[in-house]
Enzyme design. Structure first.
Site, PDB file in Angstrom:
ATOM      1  N   GLU A  89       0.842  -1.210   0.000  1.00 32.15           N
ATOM      2  CA  GLU A  89       0.000   0.000   0.000  1.00 32.15           C
ATOM      3  C   GLU A  89       0.869   1.248   0.000  1.00 32.15           C
ATOM      4  O   GLU A  89       2.080   1.187   0.209  1.00 32.15           O
ATOM      5  CB  GLU A  89      -0.885   0.009   1.261  1.00 32.15           C
ATOM      6  CG  GLU A  89      -0.049   0.104   2.543  1.00 32.15           C
ATOM      7  CD  GLU A  89      -0.878   0.119   3.830  1.00 32.15           C
ATOM      8  OE1 GLU A  89      -1.989  -0.455   3.851  1.00 32.15           O
ATOM      9  OE2 GLU A  89      -0.397   0.730   4.809  1.00 32.15           O
TER      10      GLU A  89
ATOM     11  N   HIS B 263       0.116   5.758   1.008  1.00 28.05           N
ATOM     12  CA  HIS B 263      -0.831   6.732   1.548  1.00 28.05           C
ATOM     13  C   HIS B 263      -0.077   8.014   1.852  1.00 28.05           C
ATOM     14  O   HIS B 263       1.161   8.045   1.819  1.00 28.05           O
ATOM     15  CB  HIS B 263      -1.514   6.174   2.811  1.00 28.05           C
ATOM     16  CG  HIS B 263      -0.617   5.349   3.688  1.00 28.05           C
ATOM     17  ND1 HIS B 263       0.475   5.880   4.341  1.00 28.05           N
ATOM     18  CD2 HIS B 263      -0.607   4.016   3.977  1.00 28.05           C
ATOM     19  CE1 HIS B 263       1.083   4.915   5.011  1.00 28.05           C
ATOM     20  NE2 HIS B 263       0.465   3.764   4.806  1.00 28.05           N
TER      21      HIS B 263
ATOM     22  N   HIS C 109       4.932   6.632   8.322  1.00 28.25           N
ATOM     23  CA  HIS C 109       5.144   5.692   9.427  1.00 28.25           C
ATOM     24  C   HIS C 109       6.575   5.854   9.955  1.00 28.25           C
ATOM     25  O   HIS C 109       7.507   6.009   9.148  1.00 28.25           O
ATOM     26  CB  HIS C 109       5.049   4.232   8.964  1.00 28.25           C
ATOM     27  CG  HIS C 109       3.720   3.790   8.467  1.00 28.25           C
ATOM     28  ND1 HIS C 109       2.572   3.877   9.184  1.00 28.25           N
ATOM     29  CD2 HIS C 109       3.379   3.172   7.305  1.00 28.25           C
ATOM     30  CE1 HIS C 109       1.580   3.356   8.481  1.00 28.25           C
ATOM     31  NE2 HIS C 109       2.026   2.924   7.335  1.00 28.25           N
TER      32      HIS C 109
ATOM     33  N   HIS D  15       4.901   0.320   0.264  1.00 29.29           N
ATOM     34  CA  HIS D  15       5.552  -0.464   1.316  1.00 29.29           C
ATOM     35  C   HIS D  15       4.811  -1.760   1.581  1.00 29.29           C
ATOM     36  O   HIS D  15       3.588  -1.835   1.448  1.00 29.29           O
ATOM     37  CB  HIS D  15       5.722   0.345   2.605  1.00 29.29           C
ATOM     38  CG  HIS D  15       4.463   0.929   3.163  1.00 29.29           C
ATOM     39  ND1 HIS D  15       3.861   2.024   2.613  1.00 29.29           N
ATOM     40  CD2 HIS D  15       3.701   0.580   4.236  1.00 29.29           C
ATOM     41  CE1 HIS D  15       2.782   2.331   3.322  1.00 29.29           C
ATOM     42  NE2 HIS D  15       2.647   1.458   4.307  1.00 29.29           N
TER      43      HIS D  15
ATOM     44  N   CYS E 101       5.103   0.913  15.434  1.00 24.20           N
ATOM     45  CA  CYS E 101       4.828   1.798  14.300  1.00 24.20           C
ATOM     46  C   CYS E 101       4.076   3.025  14.803  1.00 24.20           C
ATOM     47  O   CYS E 101       2.996   2.910  15.371  1.00 24.20           O
ATOM     48  CB  CYS E 101       4.010   1.067  13.240  1.00 24.20           C
ATOM     49  SG  CYS E 101       3.599   2.099  11.821  1.00 24.20           S
TER      50      CYS E 101
HETATM   51 MN    MN Z   1       0.972   1.753   5.718  1.00 26.48          MN
END
Ligand code: MN
Length: 147
Positions: free
Chosen positions: A61, A63, A67, A101, A115
């Protein structure tokens, strides 16, 4: 919540629920999630612990949100952008905005990692057919990704 949130052993914390990574959608395998800390509006951050079981992987994914990751258990590999990186205990890395990732556990141990994310964040995007095709032009990435 008591301070500190006591570690009970085996990467479980007192009073912290063991959650599904996300709703089952066939894009990931063998992952649990624990929400350890969630800040208020003066520090709008969540600290989560994820664990990927042997042979498991997260969703491929990207976005807008970032992170910050620290491995605290096991070994793995990750696609971050156009690079596949090795992950060992206590390694730290960030995954930037709109960076593809996916994390995989390696060997017969779970891969566990902290995370950090912003409380308010956009929904992840899965690659389109065209984007998958682009990613797969790199043979190393083609053989790595699970989707
Ligand atoms: Mn992610």
């Amino acid at each position: 919540m008591a301070i500190p949130i006591q570690h009970l052993g085996n990467f479980r914390w007192k009073g912290v629920d063991l959650l599904n990574y996300k709703e089952e959608d066939g894009t990931f395998k063998s992952i649990t999630r624990q929400l350890l800390l969630k800040g208020d509006q003066s520090f709008p951050i969540e600290m989560r612990y994820f664990e990927i079981g042997p042979g498991g992987h997260s969703t491929l994914e990207r976005h807008d949100h970032t992170h910050f990751v620290m491995v605290i258990r096991g070994k793995g590999r990750a696609l971050v952008g156009d690079t596949i990186i090795d992950l060992n205990e206590f390694d730290v890395f960030s995954i930037g905005s709109q960076t593809w990732h996916q994390l995989h556990a390696s060997g017969d141990q779970p891969l566990g990692f902290l995370c950090l994310v912003a409380n308010e964040r956009d929904r992840p995007h899965r690659p389109t057919v065209e984007e998958l095709e682009m990613l797969r032009r790199n043979p190393e990435i083609a053989s790595f990704i699970r989707s």
